[in-house]
Design an enzyme around this catalytic site. Structure first.
Site, short mmCIF file in Angstrom:
data_model
loop_
_atom_site.label_atom_id
_atom_site.label_comp_id
_atom_site.label_asym_id
_atom_site.label_seq_id
_atom_site.Cartn_x
_atom_site.Cartn_y
_atom_site.Cartn_z
N GLY A 61 14.25 3.76 8.89
CA GLY A 61 14.77 2.43 9.20
C GLY A 61 16.29 2.44 9.23
O GLY A 61 16.92 3.33 8.64
N CYS A 75 12.68 9.63 5.70
CA CYS A 75 14.06 9.14 5.77
C CYS A 75 14.24 7.89 4.88
O CYS A 75 14.23 7.99 3.67
CB CYS A 75 14.44 8.88 7.21
SG CYS A 75 16.23 8.73 7.48
N TYR A 76 14.36 6.70 5.49
CA TYR A 76 14.48 5.47 4.68
C TYR A 76 13.30 5.34 3.74
O TYR A 76 13.46 4.89 2.59
CB TYR A 76 14.56 4.26 5.61
CG TYR A 76 14.68 2.93 4.87
CD1 TYR A 76 15.93 2.41 4.55
CD2 TYR A 76 13.55 2.22 4.49
CE1 TYR A 76 16.05 1.19 3.87
CE2 TYR A 76 13.65 1.01 3.81
CZ TYR A 76 14.90 0.50 3.50
OH TYR A 76 15.00 -0.68 2.82
N HIS A 109 13.16 13.73 10.17
CA HIS A 109 12.12 13.04 10.94
C HIS A 109 11.14 14.05 11.54
O HIS A 109 11.42 14.64 12.60
CB HIS A 109 12.75 12.20 12.05
CG HIS A 109 13.45 10.98 11.56
ND1 HIS A 109 12.80 9.77 11.40
CD2 HIS A 109 14.73 10.79 11.15
CE1 HIS A 109 13.66 8.87 10.92
NE2 HIS A 109 14.83 9.47 10.76
N GLU A 124 8.43 13.42 13.00
CA GLU A 124 7.68 12.85 14.13
C GLU A 124 8.36 13.06 15.48
O GLU A 124 7.71 12.91 16.52
CB GLU A 124 7.46 11.34 13.91
CG GLU A 124 8.71 10.47 14.00
CD GLU A 124 9.49 10.34 12.72
OE1 GLU A 124 10.23 9.35 12.57
OE2 GLU A 124 9.38 11.23 11.85
N ASP A 144 -6.23 0.50 32.65
CA ASP A 144 -6.46 -0.31 31.46
C ASP A 144 -7.64 -1.27 31.64
O ASP A 144 -8.59 -1.27 30.85
CB ASP A 144 -5.20 -1.10 31.09
CG ASP A 144 -3.99 -0.22 30.89
OD1 ASP A 144 -4.18 0.99 30.63
OD2 ASP A 144 -2.86 -0.72 31.02
N LYS A 190 -1.32 4.43 26.18
CA LYS A 190 -1.78 4.68 27.55
C LYS A 190 -2.49 6.03 27.69
O LYS A 190 -3.54 6.12 28.33
CB LYS A 190 -0.59 4.62 28.51
CG LYS A 190 -0.92 4.95 29.96
CD LYS A 190 -1.72 3.84 30.63
CE LYS A 190 -0.80 2.70 31.01
NZ LYS A 190 -1.49 1.67 31.83
#
Length: 559
Positions: free
Chosen positions: A60, A87-88, A198, A200, A256, A415
């Site tokens: 964050g 992190c945060y 991070h 990710e 979709d 998606k």
């Protein structure tokens, strides 16, 4: 455990406003573990009701040292649930558990070298993976020693201004960097971990393996989230939700709504009728294409409604993009609710049909939509402190009072996950890989007010863009490509005469899920053909520009 029980092992992600939070969810799901994102304002009771098998605290932009920074309940760490703070999230964990967080003397942002001091759990196998990556070149990462003579370096991505000075009681350091003496910590008995970097993001090449260690080695989860398990579970939920009632679905012909239609049809069969509304904001040949694709691939009743005059009339003089979306969303619901009363009664086995003389069926109570996770996140801020970007006609554009109840089977999917489900359902490639198209259609690609004349200009220009990119064989490589009509005019010269006409912007981006995107570096020769054709073939256009902005900070659509 049945495939449909994948939600029994799910990861709760608390979002503290990081731009990477959606990436955390994606990485967890790529590892075949279901995850959901929520605001850190959840109470302990709500967290227990969600029953997560593991918890991840996102990064964050705030500092835990600020009084108004977002927090999580202190009792979170007493639940006996494995936790990973990123992190945060790591700093908050330290702060709440009476460790010490301080402002860094030097901000650490960008690539960094993580020195692993313990590779027994969270970093298990990481050094071997790093060595494999560096095998072809004798890089120094697998040979570096820290001052204690232990550890080796791993490439990671840092983004923080605070750092951990003293770990909470019971925690130990398992990695450090040049600027962060405690770059990764753990409480082994409680299975609580924190990393300053991070894992990710793509800039941490081995981040996926670190997350996998947390999910499988530490938390003991299984790979239950698959297209097959999603289909089975979703069909069961739709049957439970809809019961014996009837449902109409807004079909656009894209992946979709098509996947949503198939899922709902598998669940409730003859209780479903699809309605395709021509809102007058479609691309060139769109209505004919949707009907053809549907006819060739489905066996579900389809009702075609031409409401273009109604939509265009209500958009006269409206240039605010949010107002456009709301008008379109409200009008969609009005048309659906009106048409739902005219849906035919099911008789025998259905085959494809354009319904022309329906009988009254007032028992329709549900509206199906192909709303996706990014639509929800971008339209609302209820799942986290990140600010609202825009509303989607599937979400924020709906009226507060509706006669139809919503059924959105894809609401928690990205998606690429929808495409995987579509492939499992047997959808043809022409539907699975069809260009994403916004619900409000060309209305949000015309900057300013919408009129028939401006729509015609944009349709022709957009057709040229799509034709040329597909002819160049880049249709699957580029995520989305289209034209935008700008609210400006420019001076030009055509046939030795001065012109003062409209400008078209061409937009082409590469992406995986639409949450982030980079502009596509199209060949200059291709851009030249597109520009030449638009200027020569579309009356009223004398200039073409190419959009080279990425998301973030820009969005893919202009409105």
């Amino acid at each position: 455990m049945k495939a449909s029980d994948y939600r029994q092992e799910k990861v709760l992600i608390l979002d503290f406003g990081s731009q990477y939070t959606m990436l955390i969810a994606r990485r967890v799901r790529e590892l075949k573990v279901y995850s959901e994102i929520f605001s850190p304002t959840l109470t302990i009771r709500q967290i227990k009701e969600f029953a997560p098998a593991a918890i991840i605290l996102s990064g964050g932009p705030a500092s835990v040292l600020e009084p108004e920074s977002p927090k999580a309940p202190r009792q979170l760490f007493d639940l006996g649930i494995p936790i990973l703070g990123i992190c945060y999230g790591m700093q908050l964990m330290t702060h709440l558990l009476n460790g010490k967080v301080a402002h860094s003397r030097k901000r650490e942002y960008g690539p960094a070298e993580l020195i692993v001091d313990d590779d027994s759990d969270l970093f298990a196998g990481i050094m071997k993976k790093q060595a494999e990556q560096d095998k072809s070149a004798k890089l120094h990462h697998d040979k570096i020693k820290n001052k204690a003579g232990r550890g080796r370096g791993v490439r990671v991505w840092m983004s923080h201004g605070d750092r951990i000075e003293i770990a909470p009681e019971g925690f130990e350091s398992i990695a450090h960097s040049e600027n962060s003496p405690l770059a990764a910590i753990r409480h082994k008995d409680k299975k609580i971990y924190g990393v300053q970097f991070h894992p990710e993001v793509a800039h941490t090449p081995l981040g996926k393996y670190i997350l996998a260690n947390f999910l499988f080695k530490i938390s003991g989860l299984r790979k239950l989230f698959t297209p097959e398990s999603f289909i089975e579970s979703t069909i069961q939920r739709i049957r439970s939700e809809v019961g014996k009632k009837n449902l109409v679905l807004g079909l656009s012909g894209g992946v979709d709504s098509s996947v949503a239609a198939l899922l709902i049809h598998k669940a409730i069969k003859k209780q479903l009728t699809c309605i395709f509304v021509n809102n007058g904001l479609l691309r060139q040949g769109e209505a004919e294409l949707v009907i053809k694709v549907f006819k060739d691939n489905f066996y579900i009743p389809l009702r075609y409604v031409d409401a273009s005059d109604l939509f265009l009339q209500r958009l006269i003089g409206v240039d605010d993009p949010e107002e456009k979306r709301k008008i379109i969303g409200h009008t969609f619901i009005e048309v659906f609710e009106k048409e739902a009363k005219n849906v035919p009664t099911a008789q025998g086995s259905f085959e494809f049909a354009i319904v022309s003389s329906p009988r009254n069926l007032p028992a329709v109570e549900f509206l199906g939509q192909g709303t996706l996770y990014p639509d929800v996140i971008e339209s609302t801020s209820f799942r986290g402190p990140s600010s609202k970007i825009k509303s989607h006609h599937n979400v924020g554009g709906l009226p507060e009072q509706m006669n139809l109840k919503l059924v959105e089977p894809l609401r928690e999917l990205f998606k690429d996950e929808v495409r995987a489900v579509g492939k499992e359902l047997g959808l043809p490639d022409e539907i699975i890989w069809r260009q994403p198209f916004p619900g409000p259609g060309l209305a949000v690609r015309i900057i300013g007010d919408v009129s028939k004349d401006r729509l015609e200009k944009l349709r022709k220009a957009d057709a040229v863009v799509r034709e040329e990119i597909e002819k160049a064989g880049l249709g699957k490589e580029v995520w989305q490509y289209f034209a935008v009509l700008l609210p400006v005019k420019s001076v030009g010269v055509m046939g030795d005469e001065r012109t003062y006409e409209n400008v078209i912007a061409v937009r082409a981006v590469k992406s995986v899920d639409g949450m982030t995107a980079d502009w596509a570096d199209l060949p200059s020769s291709l851009l030249g053909r597109i520009s030449s054709r638009i200027i020569n073939e579309v009356k009223g256009i004398n200039r073409v520009v190419y959009d080279i902005s990425s998301k973030p900070p820009s969005t893919i659509e202009w409105e």
